[in-house]
Motif scaffolding. Structure first.
Motif, PDB file in Angstrom:
ATOM      1  N   GLN A  19     -41.289  24.585 -56.641  1.00 61.22           N
ATOM      2  CA  GLN A  19     -39.895  23.921 -57.121  1.00 61.22           C
ATOM      3  C   GLN A  19     -39.518  25.053 -58.049  1.00 61.22           C
ATOM      4  OE1 GLN A  19     -39.810  22.551 -60.971  1.00 61.22           O
ATOM      5  NE2 GLN A  19     -37.613  22.914 -60.440  1.00 61.22           N
ATOM      6  N   LEU A  20     -40.202  25.769 -58.695  1.00 63.23           N
ATOM      7  CA  LEU A  20     -39.691  26.807 -59.464  1.00 63.23           C
ATOM      8  C   LEU A  20     -39.416  28.058 -58.618  1.00 63.23           C
ATOM      9  CD1 LEU A  20     -42.222  26.888 -62.769  1.00 63.23           C
ATOM     10  CD2 LEU A  20     -39.483  26.350 -62.728  1.00 63.23           C
ATOM     11  N   PHE A  21     -40.360  28.498 -57.764  1.00 60.04           N
ATOM     12  CA  PHE A  21     -40.190  29.802 -57.231  1.00 60.04           C
ATOM     13  C   PHE A  21     -39.849  29.803 -55.681  1.00 60.04           C
ATOM     14  CE2 PHE A  21     -43.930  30.024 -60.439  1.00 60.04           C
ATOM     15  CZ  PHE A  21     -42.933  30.457 -61.579  1.00 60.04           C
ATOM     16  N   GLY A  22     -39.842  28.445 -55.110  1.00 57.57           N
ATOM     17  CA  GLY A  22     -39.532  28.650 -53.594  1.00 57.57           C
ATOM     18  C   GLY A  22     -40.929  28.580 -53.071  1.00 57.57           C
ATOM     19  N   GLU A  23     -40.619  28.321 -51.569  1.00 57.92           N
ATOM     20  CA  GLU A  23     -41.798  28.258 -50.678  1.00 57.92           C
ATOM     21  C   GLU A  23     -42.045  29.479 -49.891  1.00 57.92           C
ATOM     22  OE1 GLU A  23     -42.354  24.636 -48.935  1.00 57.92           O
ATOM     23  OE2 GLU A  23     -40.918  23.494 -50.268  1.00 57.92           O
ATOM     24  N   SER A  24     -41.039  30.040 -49.488  1.00 60.37           N
ATOM     25  CA  SER A  24     -41.075  31.353 -48.666  1.00 60.37           C
ATOM     26  C   SER A  24     -41.559  32.621 -49.246  1.00 60.37           C
ATOM     27  CB  SER A  24     -39.594  31.529 -47.825  1.00 60.37           C
ATOM     28  OG  SER A  24     -38.699  32.086 -49.034  1.00 60.37           O
ATOM     29  N   PHE A  25     -42.078  33.495 -48.548  1.00 59.19           N
ATOM     30  CA  PHE A  25     -42.788  34.611 -49.041  1.00 59.19           C
ATOM     31  C   PHE A  25     -41.652  35.516 -49.941  1.00 59.19           C
ATOM     32  CE2 PHE A  25     -42.681  39.389 -48.506  1.00 59.19           C
ATOM     33  CZ  PHE A  25     -43.808  39.719 -49.206  1.00 59.19           C
ATOM     34  N   TRP A  26     -40.348  35.678 -49.306  1.00 64.43           N
ATOM     35  CA  TRP A  26     -39.261  36.227 -49.911  1.00 64.43           C
ATOM     36  C   TRP A  26     -38.656  35.520 -51.389  1.00 64.43           C
ATOM     37  CZ3 TRP A  26     -39.198  41.153 -49.027  1.00 64.43           C
ATOM     38  CH2 TRP A  26     -39.313  41.455 -47.603  1.00 64.43           C
ATOM     39  N   GLU A  27     -38.573  34.221 -51.235  1.00 61.89           N
ATOM     40  CA  GLU A  27     -38.302  33.734 -52.304  1.00 61.89           C
ATOM     41  C   GLU A  27     -39.304  33.787 -53.549  1.00 61.89           C
ATOM     42  OE1 GLU A  27     -35.880  29.551 -51.918  1.00 61.89           O
ATOM     43  OE2 GLU A  27     -37.554  29.454 -50.964  1.00 61.89           O
ATOM     44  N   ARG A  28     -40.410  33.716 -53.183  1.00 60.78           N
ATOM     45  CA  ARG A  28     -41.498  33.986 -53.975  1.00 60.78           C
ATOM     46  C   ARG A  28     -41.706  35.594 -54.917  1.00 60.78           C
ATOM     47  NH1 ARG A  28     -45.858  29.948 -55.265  1.00 60.78           N
ATOM     48  NH2 ARG A  28     -45.136  28.363 -54.520  1.00 60.78           N
ATOM     49  N   THR A  29     -41.472  36.287 -53.774  1.00 64.00           N
ATOM     50  CA  THR A  29     -41.218  37.932 -54.255  1.00 64.00           C
ATOM     51  C   THR A  29     -40.131  38.075 -55.232  1.00 64.00           C
ATOM     52  OG1 THR A  29     -42.071  38.426 -52.051  1.00 64.00           O
ATOM     53  CG2 THR A  29     -41.211  39.958 -53.420  1.00 64.00           C
ATOM     54  N   LEU A  30     -38.600  37.338 -55.144  1.00 65.34           N
ATOM     55  CA  LEU A  30     -37.779  37.498 -55.818  1.00 65.34           C
ATOM     56  C   LEU A  30     -37.908  36.697 -56.980  1.00 65.34           C
ATOM     57  CD1 LEU A  30     -34.623  38.332 -56.291  1.00 65.34           C
ATOM     58  CD2 LEU A  30     -34.050  36.268 -55.240  1.00 65.34           C
ATOM     59  N   LYS A  31     -38.609  35.266 -57.111  1.00 60.08           N
ATOM     60  CA  LYS A  31     -38.390  34.373 -58.292  1.00 60.08           C
ATOM     61  C   LYS A  31     -39.661  34.326 -59.253  1.00 60.08           C
ATOM     62  CE  LYS A  31     -35.193  31.335 -56.007  1.00 60.08           C
ATOM     63  NZ  LYS A  31     -34.870  29.746 -55.975  1.00 60.08           N
ATOM     64  N   ASN A  32     -41.016  34.691 -58.511  1.00 64.54           N
ATOM     65  CA  ASN A  32     -42.145  34.500 -59.061  1.00 64.54           C
ATOM     66  C   ASN A  32     -42.528  35.617 -59.965  1.00 64.54           C
ATOM     67  OD1 ASN A  32     -44.669  33.491 -59.812  1.00 64.54           O
ATOM     68  ND2 ASN A  32     -45.817  33.700 -57.883  1.00 64.54           N
ATOM     69  N   TYR A  33     -42.294  35.166 -61.651  1.00 60.97           N
ATOM     70  CA  TYR A  33     -42.459  36.141 -62.337  1.00 60.97           C
ATOM     71  C   TYR A  33     -44.179  36.370 -62.509  1.00 60.97           C
ATOM     72  CZ  TYR A  33     -37.845  35.752 -63.724  1.00 60.97           C
ATOM     73  OH  TYR A  33     -36.240  35.868 -63.593  1.00 60.97           O
ATOM     74  N   ASN A  34     -44.956  35.464 -62.230  1.00 60.08           N
ATOM     75  CA  ASN A  34     -46.529  35.648 -62.232  1.00 60.08           C
ATOM     76  C   ASN A  34     -46.908  36.535 -61.407  1.00 60.08           C
ATOM     77  OD1 ASN A  34     -46.936  33.340 -64.307  1.00 60.08           O
ATOM     78  ND2 ASN A  34     -46.162  32.127 -62.760  1.00 60.08           N
TER      79      ASN A  34
END
Length: 312
Positions: free
Chosen positions: A186-201
């Motif tokens: 929900q926070l960072f998205g499910e796709s690889f590119w979304e998580r690369t962009l959004k996931n600060y962890n």
């Protein structure tokens, strides 16, 4: 509309033809070439529009709009978002500055136009944040944007090269806990590119210093860099690890301690690797935004010291 577009195409075609009579299309001119200036201006505007459209889809989708408002987010995400703003402003400015070499404009004009492009783009994004109910216009973000552009411009003016570069690396976070997985999706998205962009962890931002540039009398390899990195982990919200899920159930993961991570690692400056091929030079410029995977020493805010055989 169609007539205006046709006139623009004809104008650009004419300008390109005039430029090729005077200077090779792919060479760096010694004097201002108006056709190149027009092409770069049009290209920059097109890239701006396409990037903002993509960002609107990836970042703002699903969040309602609101009236323009301010938001103090300096205490959020262990300041990883601020590191992202610094990097983005630097990265956009760096490659814009490289593009503007082709214009033939005086050196300082190239630097200021190219270098401030990142700050201008990020400022537009910040205004969009101001109209989003989820975020708001942040003076902290604007300060981070200024730092990124300032790093680019000051080094170009002082040394005519980037001796200290900002780089990026990222790795996926995988949680077996279904509650954590649902929250991170929900926070960072499910796709690889979304998580690369959004996931600060999963992100790490690096200051990569080219040693040879400061010690040119040494026998060190010209491509050798020493990089200092910053990251964070166990963040399931901006300020804490508690939330109410989609079923109305309160979730408390405060036992996951939010930590800061500091890294030291060797790196590679690809632009210092000699090649005559222009295509390879462009590839090296792109690769240089990414931290080269290498053995890395980590010190984190929990007091742990770790040695990673290979870290990215």
């Amino acid at each position: 509309m169609k007539k205006s577009l046709l006139m623009l195409i004809l104008l650009l075609h004419f300008l390109c033809g005039e430029a090729q009579k005077k200077v090779s299309f792919f060479s760096i001119p010694d004097t201002t070439t108006p056709s190149h200036v027009w092409i770069l201006t049009g290209t920059t505007a097109a890239l701006y529009g396409a990037s903002l459209a993509a960002l609107n889809t990836a970042w703002y989708k699903g969040y309602p709009r609101s009236s323009f408002h301010f938001f103090n987010d300096m205490g959020e995400w262990n300041q990883m978002d601020k590191a992202g703003h610094i990097f983005s402003a630097y990265f956009i400015g760096k490659y814009s500055r490289e593009m503007w070499r082709w214009s033939g404009l005086p050196r300082k004009k190239q630097i200021w136009i190219g270098g401030l492009t990142g700050f201008a783009f990020q400022s537009v994004v910040e205004v969009l944040d101001g109209f989003s109910s989820e975020w708001g216009f942040s003076w902290g973000d604007m300060g981070a944007n200024a730092i990124g552009s300032g790093m680019l411009v000051s080094q170009e003016l002082l040394w005519n090269e980037q001796r200290i570069q900002l780089k990026f690396s990222s790795h996926p976070d995988l949680y077996n806990d279904p509650v954590l997985r649902a929250k991170t999706d929900q926070l960072f998205g499910e796709s690889f590119w979304e998580r690369t962009l959004k996931n600060y962890n999963g992100q790490t931002y690096w200051l990569s210093v080219n040693v040879y540039s400061f010690r040119k009398e040494s026998r060190l390899p010209k491509w050798l860099n020493i990089a200092v990195g910053y990251g964070a982990d166990n963040m399931l919200g901006g300020r804490d690890n508690t939330w109410t899920d989609q079923h109305g159930v309160d979730q408390d993961y405060s036992h996951l301690k939010r930590i800061r991570q500091f890294y030291l690692s060797p790196d590679v400056d690809f632009t210092k690797i000699y090649t005559r091929k222009k295509g390879v030079k462009v590839l090296f410029q792109v690769l240089n935004m990414i931290k080269f995977p290498a053995p890395t020493l980590e010190l984190n805010s929990s007091g742990q010291v770790k040695l990673h055989a290979l870290y990215f």
